[in-house]
Design an enzyme around this catalytic site. Structure first.
Site, PDB file in Angstrom:
ATOM      1  N   LYS A 134       5.343   9.082   8.289  1.00 55.41           N
ATOM      2  CA  LYS A 134       4.984   8.421   9.548  1.00 55.41           C
ATOM      3  C   LYS A 134       6.104   9.145  10.870  1.00 55.41           C
ATOM      4  O   LYS A 134       6.096  10.071  11.484  1.00 55.41           O
ATOM      5  CB  LYS A 134       5.138   7.081   9.999  1.00 55.41           C
ATOM      6  CG  LYS A 134       3.437   6.626   8.915  1.00 55.41           C
ATOM      7  CD  LYS A 134       3.667   5.347   8.742  1.00 55.41           C
ATOM      8  CE  LYS A 134       2.866   4.875   8.224  1.00 55.41           C
ATOM      9  NZ  LYS A 134       0.489   5.276   8.164  1.00 55.41           N
ATOM     10  N   ASP A 138       9.371   2.391  -1.202  1.00 56.50           N
ATOM     11  CA  ASP A 138       8.600   3.380   0.374  1.00 56.50           C
ATOM     12  C   ASP A 138       9.130   3.392   1.257  1.00 56.50           C
ATOM     13  O   ASP A 138       8.292   1.674   2.010  1.00 56.50           O
ATOM     14  CB  ASP A 138       7.215   2.841  -0.393  1.00 56.50           C
ATOM     15  CG  ASP A 138       6.015   3.329   0.872  1.00 56.50           C
ATOM     16  OD1 ASP A 138       6.375   4.127   1.413  1.00 56.50           O
ATOM     17  OD2 ASP A 138       4.801   3.758  -0.143  1.00 56.50           O
ATOM     18  N   TYR A 190       0.852  -1.408   0.191  1.00 59.84           N
ATOM     19  CA  TYR A 190       0.365   0.348  -0.082  1.00 59.84           C
ATOM     20  C   TYR A 190       0.378   1.572   0.148  1.00 59.84           C
ATOM     21  O   TYR A 190       2.272   1.248   0.692  1.00 59.84           O
ATOM     22  CB  TYR A 190      -1.081   0.081   1.239  1.00 59.84           C
ATOM     23  CG  TYR A 190      -2.084   1.502   1.535  1.00 59.84           C
ATOM     24  CD1 TYR A 190      -2.632   0.653   0.500  1.00 59.84           C
ATOM     25  CD2 TYR A 190      -1.460   1.986   2.252  1.00 59.84           C
ATOM     26  CE1 TYR A 190      -3.731   2.165   0.939  1.00 59.84           C
ATOM     27  CE2 TYR A 190      -1.910   3.627   2.550  1.00 59.84           C
ATOM     28  CZ  TYR A 190      -3.493   3.445   1.853  1.00 59.84           C
ATOM     29  OH  TYR A 190      -4.245   4.266   1.753  1.00 59.84           O
TER      30      TYR A 190
END
Ligand code: HOZ
Length: 436
Positions: free
Chosen positions: A272, A244, A149
């Site tokens: 994050k 990623d 994702y």
């Protein structure tokens, strides 16, 4: 450690109000607990390894805001940094020194990032990196992996993990077929599939994007030589390799999976932990690509809140604490997470349950399947109804796990042996009820 559970009247009241305000009562689908059942508690506050809900119940937090809270909640240095920055105003839409301060800290641990740009989320980071890769190569197609994702940009919601896998949908309505068809979704950990795709679409693939260690299908580790193989194939084929690290950056090592596996990425996306819990993302990499961005080059990308001063301050405070404790903090995270993850897996085995533990450092998943789990298809063999029962049982005993089989759990540096013991005991009690 965990407090006794009673009714959640205030959370229920807040949920009812939310349902009249937000679709499904939430501002991000996974918060609705649809995959695990039960009522989602509303969070009132967090401190260290703990969350308290609106009814005053306490939980050991095992999802850490989906990754950012590696230092635990309300870490004093992070709180102080945000408060100090806020006293000088929350936003300017103009450059501040804090942007350079955080960028230098990132580049110190990611030497492959020669230039970077801040954005406000991981979604923005991956979306922008792909635009750059398409401009750099003059190609349209991209390769991603099933169960990975990379945020909710149109072209990336193809066989995606996280909430998409959790809700059991293949993609999203509203994504034009013309856009989705430019995304090739291949099985993770299968280099031959990547080679075959490059053979079939010779000269058409701009980039391969992946989670180097998957978190969004549950935790899945790369097989021996897989990441190096992707680097070799993309270089041979003139495509960019986009790593990623929104989840894994600063978590698996100071320089994330890039450092741990020695990956030579063209572009890296971050989020994050980067913002210490505030909305923040970044993409960066080789200068030859990054200098194609406006105002130097023809690739447009922008954001009013990019490099927001509060996010920069929280990010600097977080990375400073990680750097100051780098000799001990990753070892501590490894030890506590191993004890918790293996303790629960052992309890499951003793209860006769088929559970496969995948873990790297402080991220992990207990898959309710006999395994192994090396790709999304195998993860999808998990017994999600058992996982749901496990989740509800743990929540009732004061342990808050990610509410999906297809999400990684996270440990923070504020978790200690007391929390490990409490989680393992709670799991034993839940598994005991399974077999009763
Ligand atoms: N991006 C997070 C990790 N999978 C999930 C959070 C969310 O979708 O709300």
């Amino acid at each position: 450690m965990a407090t006794e559970m009673g009714t959640r009247t205030e959370s229920r009241r807040l949920q009812e109000r939310a349902e009249g305000l937000f679709p499904g009562g939430v501002n991000s689908p996974v918060r609705a607990f649809r995959a695990v059942g039960g009522e989602p508690p509303f969070v009132a506050r967090g401190q260290g390894a703990y969350l308290w809900d609106a009814d005053g119940r306490r939980y050991i937090d095992c999802f850490g805001s989906w990754g950012p809270m590696i230092l635990g909640h309300a870490h004093p240095a992070v709180v102080e940094a945000i408060a100090r920055a806020a006293r000088d105003s929350a936003s300017f839409g103009a450059s501040t020194a804090a942007e350079g301060d955080l960028a230098e800290r990132v580049m110190a641990v990611y030497p492959g990032i020669e230039r970077l740009r801040f954005v406000s989320s991981g979604t923005e980071a991956t979306m922008s990196a792909l635009r750059l890769a398409r401009a750099a190569t003059g190609r349209k197609r991209i390769v991603k992996f099933e169960g990975c994702y990379h945020g909710h940009a149109d072209g990336l919601l193809v066989k995606a993990g996280s909430g998409v896998a959790t809700l059991g949908i293949p993609g999203s309505a509203g994504v034009p077929e013309e856009i989705a068809s430019l995304t090739l979704a291949l099985p993770y950990n299968d280099l031959a599939a990547v080679e075959a795709a490059f053979a079939e679409y010779a000269g058409e693939i701009a980039a391969v994007i992946l989670e180097p260690v998957v978190g969004n299908a549950g935790c899945i580790l790369p097989g021996e030589g897989y990441l190096a193989g992707l680097r070799r194939v993309t270089a041979e084929q003139g495509a960019l390799l986009i790593v990623d690290e929104v989840m894994t950056g600063f978590r698996l090592a100071p320089g994330g999976a890039t450092e741990l596996y020695g990956i030579d990425a063209d572009l890296i996306t971050l989020g994050k932990i980067l913002g210490g819990g505030l909305p923040c993302g970044a993409f960066g990499g080789r200068r030859r690509w990054m200098d194609m961005l406006a105002p130097l080059g023809p690739v447009y990308q922008a954001g009013t809140l990019s490099g927001n001063p509060l996010a920069m301050a929280a990010g600097c405070a977080t990375l400073d604490d990680l750097a100051a404790r780098r000799e001990t903090i990753y070892a501590q995270l490894e030890a506590t997470t191993r004890a918790m993850a293996e303790g629960v897996a052992q309890a499951a085995r003793e209860a006769g349950l088929a559970v496969t533990l995948n873990r790297l450092g402080s991220m992990w998943t207990w898959f309710f399947t006999s395994g192994p789990v090396t790709n999304y298809d195998q993860a999808a063999r998990s017994d999600v109804s058992k996982f749901g029962a496990f989740h509800r049982g743990m929540l009732e005993r004061g342990v808050w796990l990610p509410p999906s089989q297809f999400e990684a759990a996270f440990m923070s540096a504020a978790h200690g042996l007391a929390e490990v013991d409490a989680v393992v005991s709670a799991a034993r009690a839940v598994f005991g009820q399974f077999s009763a």
